[in-house]
Scaffold this active site. Structure first.
Site, PDB file in Angstrom:
ATOM      1  N   LYS A  68      45.413  31.892  62.753  1.00 50.49           N
ATOM      2  CA  LYS A  68      45.929  31.008  61.604  1.00 50.49           C
ATOM      3  C   LYS A  68      45.464  31.320  60.326  1.00 50.49           C
ATOM      4  O   LYS A  68      44.409  31.816  60.039  1.00 50.49           O
ATOM      5  CB  LYS A  68      45.599  29.558  61.974  1.00 50.49           C
ATOM      6  CG  LYS A  68      46.101  28.374  61.186  1.00 50.49           C
ATOM      7  CD  LYS A  68      47.619  28.676  60.771  1.00 50.49           C
ATOM      8  CE  LYS A  68      48.622  28.605  62.113  1.00 50.49           C
ATOM      9  NZ  LYS A  68      49.896  29.108  61.904  1.00 50.49           N
TER      10      LYS A  68
ATOM     11  N   ARG B 109      58.957  33.686  68.190  1.00 50.75           N
ATOM     12  CA  ARG B 109      57.923  33.998  67.029  1.00 50.75           C
ATOM     13  C   ARG B 109      57.446  35.128  67.211  1.00 50.75           C
ATOM     14  O   ARG B 109      57.183  35.800  68.481  1.00 50.75           O
ATOM     15  CB  ARG B 109      56.695  32.729  67.225  1.00 50.75           C
ATOM     16  CG  ARG B 109      57.317  31.335  67.210  1.00 50.75           C
ATOM     17  CD  ARG B 109      55.957  30.451  67.120  1.00 50.75           C
ATOM     18  NE  ARG B 109      55.341  30.531  65.727  1.00 50.75           N
ATOM     19  CZ  ARG B 109      53.997  29.866  65.619  1.00 50.75           C
ATOM     20  NH1 ARG B 109      53.486  29.368  66.508  1.00 50.75           N
ATOM     21  NH2 ARG B 109      53.327  29.982  64.323  1.00 50.75           N
TER      22      ARG B 109
ATOM     23  N   ARG C  89      52.649  25.093  70.929  1.00 51.29           N
ATOM     24  CA  ARG C  89      52.101  26.167  69.918  1.00 51.29           C
ATOM     25  C   ARG C  89      50.524  26.618  70.328  1.00 51.29           C
ATOM     26  O   ARG C  89      50.061  25.678  71.389  1.00 51.29           O
ATOM     27  CB  ARG C  89      52.044  25.678  68.294  1.00 51.29           C
ATOM     28  CG  ARG C  89      51.574  24.172  68.516  1.00 51.29           C
ATOM     29  CD  ARG C  89      50.633  23.885  67.036  1.00 51.29           C
ATOM     30  NE  ARG C  89      49.579  24.799  66.991  1.00 51.29           N
ATOM     31  CZ  ARG C  89      48.302  24.723  67.682  1.00 51.29           C
ATOM     32  NH1 ARG C  89      48.233  23.745  68.780  1.00 51.29           N
ATOM     33  NH2 ARG C  89      47.474  25.550  67.716  1.00 51.29           N
ATOM     34  N   GLY C  90      50.225  27.629  69.697  1.00 53.40           N
ATOM     35  CA  GLY C  90      48.923  28.148  70.236  1.00 53.40           C
ATOM     36  C   GLY C  90      49.162  29.102  71.202  1.00 53.40           C
ATOM     37  O   GLY C  90      49.984  29.027  71.926  1.00 53.40           O
ATOM     38  N   ALA C  91      48.506  30.244  70.716  1.00 46.59           N
ATOM     39  CA  ALA C  91      48.790  31.607  71.495  1.00 46.59           C
ATOM     40  C   ALA C  91      48.872  31.372  73.073  1.00 46.59           C
ATOM     41  O   ALA C  91      50.007  31.698  73.705  1.00 46.59           O
ATOM     42  CB  ALA C  91      48.112  32.853  71.227  1.00 46.59           C
TER      43      ALA C  91
ATOM     44  N   ASP D 223      45.593  34.907  67.599  1.00 48.32           N
ATOM     45  CA  ASP D 223      47.003  35.106  68.148  1.00 48.32           C
ATOM     46  C   ASP D 223      47.026  36.528  68.582  1.00 48.32           C
ATOM     47  O   ASP D 223      47.923  36.789  69.459  1.00 48.32           O
ATOM     48  CB  ASP D 223      47.745  34.782  66.969  1.00 48.32           C
ATOM     49  CG  ASP D 223      47.944  33.241  66.701  1.00 48.32           C
ATOM     50  OD1 ASP D 223      47.061  32.811  66.013  1.00 48.32           O
ATOM     51  OD2 ASP D 223      48.794  32.576  67.514  1.00 48.32           O
TER      52      ASP D 223
ATOM     53  N   GLN E  23      47.357  21.705  61.544  1.00 43.92           N
ATOM     54  CA  GLN E  23      46.939  21.783  62.817  1.00 43.92           C
ATOM     55  C   GLN E  23      45.306  21.095  63.281  1.00 43.92           C
ATOM     56  O   GLN E  23      45.230  20.789  64.224  1.00 43.92           O
ATOM     57  CB  GLN E  23      47.185  23.217  63.640  1.00 43.92           C
ATOM     58  CG  GLN E  23      48.506  23.701  63.676  1.00 43.92           C
ATOM     59  CD  GLN E  23      48.703  24.553  62.681  1.00 43.92           C
ATOM     60  OE1 GLN E  23      48.634  24.117  61.657  1.00 43.92           O
ATOM     61  NE2 GLN E  23      49.925  25.267  62.708  1.00 43.92           N
TER      62      GLN E  23
END
Ligand code: MRU
Length: 342
Positions: free
Chosen positions: A243, A84, A43-45, A232, A191
Protein backbone atom coordinates in the site's frame (compact mmCIF):
# COMPACT_ATOMS: atom_id res chain seq x y z
CA UNK A 1 -15.47 -14.78 2.88
CA UNK A 2 -17.29 -17.95 1.88
CA UNK A 3 -18.92 -19.93 -0.89
CA UNK A 4 -22.66 -20.14 -0.28
CA UNK A 5 -23.37 -23.53 -1.87
CA UNK A 6 -27.13 -23.19 -1.65
CA UNK A 7 -27.28 -19.88 -3.49
CA UNK A 8 -24.14 -20.51 -5.51
CA UNK A 9 -22.76 -17.18 -4.42
CA UNK A 10 -19.56 -15.62 -3.16
CA UNK A 11 -20.31 -14.05 0.22
CA UNK A 12 -18.14 -11.14 1.31
CA UNK A 13 -18.23 -8.34 3.87
CA UNK A 14 -18.61 -5.06 1.97
CA UNK A 15 -15.42 -3.38 3.21
CA UNK A 16 -16.39 -0.02 1.71
CA UNK A 17 -19.14 0.22 4.35
CA UNK A 18 -16.91 -0.41 7.38
CA UNK A 19 -16.64 0.64 10.13
CA UNK A 20 -20.12 2.18 10.06
CA UNK A 21 -22.06 -0.79 8.77
CA UNK A 22 -21.40 -4.53 8.61
CA UNK A 23 -23.08 -5.56 5.35
CA UNK A 24 -22.74 -8.91 3.66
CA UNK A 25 -22.87 -9.11 -0.11
CA UNK A 26 -23.95 -12.25 -1.90
CA UNK A 27 -22.47 -12.19 -5.40
CA UNK A 28 -23.47 -14.62 -8.11
CA UNK A 29 -22.46 -12.91 -11.37
CA UNK A 30 -18.87 -12.68 -12.64
CA UNK A 31 -19.45 -8.96 -13.35
CA UNK A 32 -20.47 -8.40 -9.71
CA UNK A 33 -17.34 -10.15 -8.45
CA UNK A 34 -15.13 -8.15 -10.83
CA UNK A 35 -16.78 -4.97 -9.62
CA UNK A 36 -16.40 -5.94 -5.95
CA UNK A 37 -12.65 -6.43 -6.45
CA UNK A 38 -12.27 -3.21 -8.49
CA UNK A 39 -14.21 -1.12 -5.97
CA UNK A 40 -12.38 -2.67 -2.98
CA UNK A 41 -15.53 -4.17 -1.51
CA UNK A 42 -13.23 -7.13 -1.15
CA UNK A 43 -9.57 -6.16 -0.91
CA UNK A 44 -6.17 -7.20 0.38
CA UNK A 45 -3.99 -9.46 -1.74
CA UNK A 46 -4.93 -12.88 -0.29
CA UNK A 47 -8.65 -12.02 -0.09
CA UNK A 48 -8.67 -10.93 -3.73
CA UNK A 49 -7.12 -14.28 -4.71
CA UNK A 50 -9.72 -16.29 -2.80
CA UNK A 51 -12.59 -14.17 -4.18
CA UNK A 52 -11.32 -14.72 -7.72
CA UNK A 53 -10.95 -18.48 -7.17
CA UNK A 54 -14.54 -18.78 -5.97
CA UNK A 55 -15.63 -16.34 -8.68
CA UNK A 56 -14.11 -18.37 -11.52
CA UNK A 57 -15.66 -21.55 -10.10
CA UNK A 58 -19.08 -19.87 -10.21
CA UNK A 59 -18.37 -18.69 -13.76
CA UNK A 60 -17.45 -22.24 -14.77
CA UNK A 61 -20.78 -23.52 -13.43
CA UNK A 62 -22.54 -20.97 -15.59
CA UNK A 63 -20.46 -21.87 -18.65
CA UNK A 64 -22.59 -25.03 -18.91
CA UNK A 65 -21.85 -28.21 -20.78
CA UNK A 66 -21.26 -26.88 -24.26
CA UNK A 67 -18.25 -27.52 -26.44
CA UNK A 68 -17.05 -23.98 -25.79
CA UNK A 69 -16.57 -24.57 -22.03
CA UNK A 70 -12.79 -24.06 -22.19
CA UNK A 71 -13.03 -20.80 -24.15
CA UNK A 72 -15.74 -19.45 -21.83
CA UNK A 73 -13.70 -20.36 -18.79
CA UNK A 74 -10.61 -18.63 -20.19
CA UNK A 75 -12.63 -15.51 -21.09
CA UNK A 76 -13.96 -15.30 -17.52
CA UNK A 77 -10.43 -15.82 -16.17
CA UNK A 78 -9.05 -12.99 -18.28
CA UNK A 79 -11.92 -10.75 -17.27
CA UNK A 80 -11.48 -11.35 -13.53
CA UNK A 81 -7.71 -10.87 -13.87
CA UNK A 82 -8.36 -7.38 -15.26
CA UNK A 83 -10.04 -6.21 -12.04
CA UNK A 84 -6.81 -4.98 -10.41
CA UNK A 85 -3.22 -5.09 -11.67
CA UNK A 86 -0.86 -5.19 -8.69
CA UNK A 87 -1.61 -7.94 -6.17
CA UNK A 88 -0.14 -11.10 -7.68
CA UNK A 89 -2.42 -13.34 -5.60
CA UNK A 90 -5.23 -12.55 -8.06
CA UNK A 91 -3.28 -14.03 -10.99
CA UNK A 92 -1.79 -16.79 -8.84
CA UNK A 93 -5.25 -18.02 -7.81
CA UNK A 94 -6.71 -17.76 -11.30
CA UNK A 95 -3.71 -19.59 -12.79
CA UNK A 96 -4.12 -22.34 -10.20
CA UNK A 97 -7.78 -22.71 -11.18
CA UNK A 98 -6.91 -22.70 -14.89
CA UNK A 99 -4.32 -25.43 -14.32
CA UNK A 100 -7.15 -27.69 -13.08
CA UNK A 101 -9.10 -27.10 -16.28
CA UNK A 102 -6.08 -27.62 -18.53
CA UNK A 103 -5.05 -30.83 -16.75
CA UNK A 104 -8.55 -32.33 -17.15
CA UNK A 105 -9.56 -30.94 -20.49
CA UNK A 106 -10.76 -34.35 -21.71
CA UNK A 107 -13.38 -34.61 -18.92
CA UNK A 108 -17.00 -33.41 -19.31
CA UNK A 109 -17.44 -29.79 -18.10
CA UNK A 110 -19.59 -30.88 -15.13
CA UNK A 111 -16.72 -32.99 -13.80
CA UNK A 112 -14.17 -30.22 -14.37
CA UNK A 113 -16.48 -27.83 -12.52
CA UNK A 114 -16.64 -30.23 -9.55
CA UNK A 115 -12.83 -30.23 -9.46
CA UNK A 116 -12.81 -26.43 -9.61
CA UNK A 117 -15.03 -26.28 -6.55
CA UNK A 118 -12.58 -28.46 -4.64
CA UNK A 119 -9.65 -26.29 -5.76
CA UNK A 120 -11.37 -23.00 -4.84
CA UNK A 121 -12.19 -24.30 -1.37
CA UNK A 122 -8.61 -25.59 -1.00
CA UNK A 123 -7.27 -22.12 -1.85
CA UNK A 124 -9.58 -20.67 0.78
CA UNK A 125 -8.61 -23.19 3.48
CA UNK A 126 -4.90 -22.96 2.68
CA UNK A 127 -5.13 -19.21 3.16
CA UNK A 128 -6.22 -19.72 6.77
CA UNK A 129 -3.40 -22.19 7.42
CA UNK A 130 -0.80 -19.92 5.78
CA UNK A 131 -1.90 -16.90 7.78
CA UNK A 132 -1.81 -18.86 11.02
CA UNK A 133 1.72 -20.04 10.29
CA UNK A 134 2.77 -16.47 9.45
CA UNK A 135 1.27 -15.44 12.78
CA UNK A 136 3.33 -18.03 14.67
CA UNK A 137 6.57 -16.98 12.99
CA UNK A 138 5.79 -13.30 13.47
CA UNK A 139 4.96 -13.82 17.11
CA UNK A 140 8.44 -15.24 17.68
CA UNK A 141 9.87 -11.82 16.80
CA UNK A 142 7.94 -9.76 19.39
CA UNK A 143 7.22 -9.86 23.09
CA UNK A 144 4.35 -9.07 25.41
CA UNK A 145 3.74 -5.33 25.72
CA UNK A 146 5.51 -4.35 22.47
CA UNK A 147 4.42 -1.36 20.42
CA UNK A 148 3.71 -2.34 16.81
CA UNK A 149 3.11 0.04 13.92
CA UNK A 150 1.18 -1.18 10.89
CA UNK A 151 0.11 0.38 7.60
CA UNK A 152 -3.04 -0.33 5.56
CA UNK A 153 -5.05 -3.39 6.56
CA UNK A 154 -3.38 -6.78 6.41
CA UNK A 155 -5.66 -8.44 8.94
CA UNK A 156 -8.69 -10.75 9.03
CA UNK A 157 -10.45 -8.56 6.47
CA UNK A 158 -7.64 -8.81 3.92
CA UNK A 159 -7.52 -12.59 4.09
CA UNK A 160 -9.90 -15.37 5.06
CA UNK A 161 -8.80 -15.33 8.69
CA UNK A 162 -6.00 -13.88 10.89
CA UNK A 163 -4.40 -11.74 8.20
CA UNK A 164 -0.69 -11.49 7.49
CA UNK A 165 0.80 -8.45 9.25
CA UNK A 166 -1.88 -8.55 11.94
CA UNK A 167 -1.75 -12.34 12.38
CA UNK A 168 0.99 -12.23 15.06
CA UNK A 169 -1.06 -9.66 16.97
CA UNK A 170 -4.33 -11.60 16.71
CA UNK A 171 -2.63 -14.88 17.69
CA UNK A 172 -0.73 -13.29 20.57
CA UNK A 173 -3.89 -11.60 21.77
CA UNK A 174 -5.74 -14.95 21.72
CA UNK A 175 -2.99 -16.25 24.02
CA UNK A 176 -3.36 -13.44 26.49
CA UNK A 177 -0.49 -11.25 25.28
CA UNK A 178 -0.95 -7.49 25.08
CA UNK A 179 0.38 -5.26 22.32
CA UNK A 180 0.03 -1.55 21.71
CA UNK A 181 -0.86 -1.27 18.05
CA UNK A 182 -0.48 1.98 16.11
CA UNK A 183 -2.28 1.93 12.79
CA UNK A 184 -1.55 4.54 10.13
CA UNK A 185 -4.82 5.88 8.81
CA UNK A 186 -3.51 5.05 5.29
CA UNK A 187 -4.49 7.82 2.92
CA UNK A 188 -6.38 8.03 0.68
CA UNK A 189 -8.73 5.06 1.27
CA UNK A 190 -8.19 4.84 5.03
CA UNK A 191 -7.78 1.07 5.28
CA UNK A 192 -5.87 1.62 8.55
CA UNK A 193 -8.39 3.89 10.25
CA UNK A 194 -11.50 2.17 8.91
CA UNK A 195 -10.50 -1.49 8.72
CA UNK A 196 -7.46 -2.29 10.87
CA UNK A 197 -8.77 -0.18 13.73
CA UNK A 198 -12.20 -1.80 13.34
CA UNK A 199 -10.96 -5.35 13.51
CA UNK A 200 -8.38 -4.69 16.25
CA UNK A 201 -10.81 -2.79 18.47
CA UNK A 202 -13.52 -5.45 17.93
CA UNK A 203 -11.04 -8.03 19.21
CA UNK A 204 -10.12 -5.91 22.22
CA UNK A 205 -6.59 -5.04 21.09
CA UNK A 206 -5.09 -1.78 22.42
CA UNK A 207 -5.25 0.33 19.26
CA UNK A 208 -4.27 3.89 18.38
CA UNK A 209 -5.01 5.44 14.99
CA UNK A 210 -2.48 7.98 13.71
CA UNK A 211 -2.41 10.07 10.56
CA UNK A 212 0.23 8.82 8.14
CA UNK A 213 2.41 11.86 8.80
CA UNK A 214 2.60 11.06 12.53
CA UNK A 215 4.58 7.85 12.20
CA UNK A 216 7.91 9.60 12.65
CA UNK A 217 6.78 11.22 15.87
CA UNK A 218 5.51 8.00 17.47
CA UNK A 219 8.77 6.29 16.52
CA UNK A 220 10.77 9.18 17.97
CA UNK A 221 8.71 8.93 21.17
CA UNK A 222 10.05 5.39 21.54
CA UNK A 223 6.60 3.84 21.30
CA UNK A 224 7.32 1.45 18.44
CA UNK A 225 9.32 -1.78 18.81
CA UNK A 226 8.57 -3.24 15.39
CA UNK A 227 6.76 -2.45 12.14
CA UNK A 228 4.62 -5.16 10.54
CA UNK A 229 3.17 -4.68 7.06
CA UNK A 230 1.69 -6.94 4.41
CA UNK A 231 2.54 -7.10 0.70
CA UNK A 232 0.78 -7.20 -2.63
CA UNK A 233 3.77 -8.57 -4.53
CA UNK A 234 7.33 -9.37 -3.57
CA UNK A 235 9.98 -9.42 -6.31
CA UNK A 236 12.78 -12.00 -6.53
CA UNK A 237 15.31 -9.52 -5.10
CA UNK A 238 13.14 -8.88 -2.02
CA UNK A 239 11.69 -5.53 -3.10
CA UNK A 240 8.22 -5.24 -1.58
CA UNK A 241 5.18 -3.72 -3.25
CA UNK A 242 2.54 -2.74 -0.70
CA UNK A 243 0.00 0.00 0.00
CA UNK A 244 1.16 3.51 -0.87
CA UNK A 245 3.06 4.96 2.06
CA UNK A 246 4.73 1.71 3.11
CA UNK A 247 8.14 2.69 1.73
CA UNK A 248 8.11 5.91 3.75
CA UNK A 249 7.41 3.94 6.92
CA UNK A 250 10.34 1.63 6.10
CA UNK A 251 12.66 4.61 5.64
CA UNK A 252 11.54 6.03 8.98
CA UNK A 253 12.00 2.67 10.70
CA UNK A 254 15.57 2.48 9.41
CA UNK A 255 16.26 5.99 10.70
CA UNK A 256 15.02 5.10 14.18
CA UNK A 257 16.59 1.62 14.23
CA UNK A 258 13.23 -0.17 14.40
CA UNK A 259 12.89 -3.59 12.70
CA UNK A 260 10.68 -3.51 9.61
CA UNK A 261 8.98 -6.84 8.89
CA UNK A 262 6.93 -7.85 5.85
CA UNK A 263 4.39 -10.64 6.34
CA UNK A 264 3.11 -12.45 3.25
CA UNK A 265 2.19 -15.93 2.07
CA UNK A 266 4.35 -17.56 -0.61
CA UNK A 267 1.51 -16.83 -3.07
CA UNK A 268 2.50 -13.14 -2.87
CA UNK A 269 6.08 -13.83 -3.98
CA UNK A 270 6.58 -13.40 -7.72
CA UNK A 271 9.90 -14.94 -8.70
CA UNK A 272 9.26 -13.96 -12.35
CA UNK A 273 9.71 -10.30 -11.38
CA UNK A 274 13.39 -9.47 -10.83
CA UNK A 275 12.94 -6.18 -8.97
CA UNK A 276 10.22 -3.87 -7.71
CA UNK A 277 10.56 -1.54 -10.72
CA UNK A 278 8.89 -4.18 -12.91
CA UNK A 279 5.73 -4.49 -10.78
CA UNK A 280 2.69 -2.78 -12.35
CA UNK A 281 1.41 -0.14 -9.95
CA UNK A 282 -2.31 0.58 -10.02
CA UNK A 283 -3.30 4.22 -10.32
CA UNK A 284 -6.76 5.09 -9.07
CA UNK A 285 -9.20 7.95 -9.57
CA UNK A 286 -8.54 11.52 -8.46
CA UNK A 287 -11.76 11.64 -6.44
CA UNK A 288 -10.29 9.26 -3.86
CA UNK A 289 -7.80 12.00 -2.96
CA UNK A 290 -9.84 15.15 -3.47
CA UNK A 291 -13.37 14.37 -2.33
CA UNK A 292 -14.02 10.91 -1.00
CA UNK A 293 -14.68 11.05 2.79
CA UNK A 294 -15.04 14.85 2.77
CA UNK A 295 -18.20 16.90 2.90
CA UNK A 296 -16.69 19.25 0.32
CA UNK A 297 -13.77 18.71 -2.05
CA UNK A 298 -10.41 19.45 -0.40
CA UNK A 299 -8.68 20.47 -3.64
CA UNK A 300 -9.69 22.81 -6.46
CA UNK A 301 -11.85 21.30 -9.18
CA UNK A 302 -9.84 19.92 -12.08
CA UNK A 303 -6.44 20.00 -10.32
CA UNK A 304 -4.07 17.26 -11.47
CA UNK A 305 -3.92 14.39 -8.99
CA UNK A 306 -1.40 11.54 -8.77
CA UNK A 307 -2.93 8.59 -6.96
CA UNK A 308 -0.76 5.46 -7.05
CA UNK A 309 -2.30 2.77 -4.87
CA UNK A 310 1.02 1.07 -4.05
CA UNK A 311 4.71 1.78 -3.68
CA UNK A 312 7.93 -0.20 -3.65
CA UNK A 313 10.00 -0.64 -0.52
CA UNK A 314 13.61 -1.29 -1.38
CA UNK A 315 14.78 -4.72 -0.19
CA UNK A 316 17.61 -3.09 1.75
CA UNK A 317 15.06 -1.61 4.16
CA UNK A 318 13.38 -4.94 4.91
CA UNK A 319 14.52 -6.68 8.12
CA UNK A 320 12.75 -9.94 7.29
CA UNK A 321 10.01 -11.42 5.13
CA UNK A 322 7.77 -13.66 7.20
CA UNK A 323 6.07 -16.38 5.17
CA UNK A 324 4.20 -19.54 6.10
CA UNK A 325 7.40 -21.40 5.17
CA UNK A 326 9.59 -19.53 7.62
CA UNK A 327 11.37 -16.23 8.26
CA UNK A 328 13.56 -14.99 5.43
CA UNK A 329 16.43 -12.75 6.51
CA UNK A 330 18.77 -10.76 4.25
CA UNK A 331 20.19 -11.44 1.80
CA UNK A 332 16.55 -11.72 0.78
CA UNK A 333 17.23 -12.82 -2.81
CA UNK A 334 19.00 -15.97 -1.57
CA UNK A 335 16.34 -16.68 1.05
CA UNK A 336 13.50 -16.21 -1.41
CA UNK A 337 15.19 -18.58 -3.89
CA UNK A 338 15.53 -21.24 -1.19
CA UNK A 339 11.99 -20.85 0.12
CA UNK A 340 10.42 -20.80 -3.34
CA UNK A 341 12.62 -23.66 -4.56
CA UNK A 342 13.77 -21.77 -7.67
O1 MRU B 1 -5.69 -1.51 -2.10
P1 MRU B 1 -5.80 -2.58 -1.06
O2 MRU B 1 -6.56 -2.17 0.14
O3 MRU B 1 -6.25 -3.90 -1.64
O4 MRU B 1 -4.28 -2.80 -0.59
C1 MRU B 1 -4.02 -3.79 0.35
C2 MRU B 1 -2.61 -3.80 0.82
O5 MRU B 1 -1.76 -3.06 0.35
C3 MRU B 1 -2.27 -4.83 1.86
O6 MRU B 1 -1.26 -4.37 2.70
C4 MRU B 1 -1.78 -6.10 1.15
O7 MRU B 1 -2.69 -6.50 0.17
C5 MRU B 1 -1.58 -7.20 2.10
S1 MRU B 1 -3.10 -7.85 2.73
C6 MRU B 1 -2.75 -9.21 3.67
Amino acid sequence: MALDEERQALVIIDQTKLPGRMELLSLTETEEIHRAIRLLQVRGAPAIGVAAAIGIYLAARKAGNGGDFYERFMDAKEYLASARPTAVNLFWALDRMAAVVTAHRELPPAEITALLRVEALAIRDEDIAMCRAIGEYGLSLIKDGDGILTHCNAGHLATVRYGTALAPIHLGHERGMGFRVYTDETRPLLQGARLSAFELVSHGVDTTVICDNMASQVMKNGWIDAVFVGADRIAANGDVCNKIGTSGVAILAKHYGIPFYVCAPSSTIDMKIAGGGDIPIEERGAGEVTEMWYREPVAPAGVRVYNPAFDITDHELVGAIITERGIIRPPLADGLRQVMGD
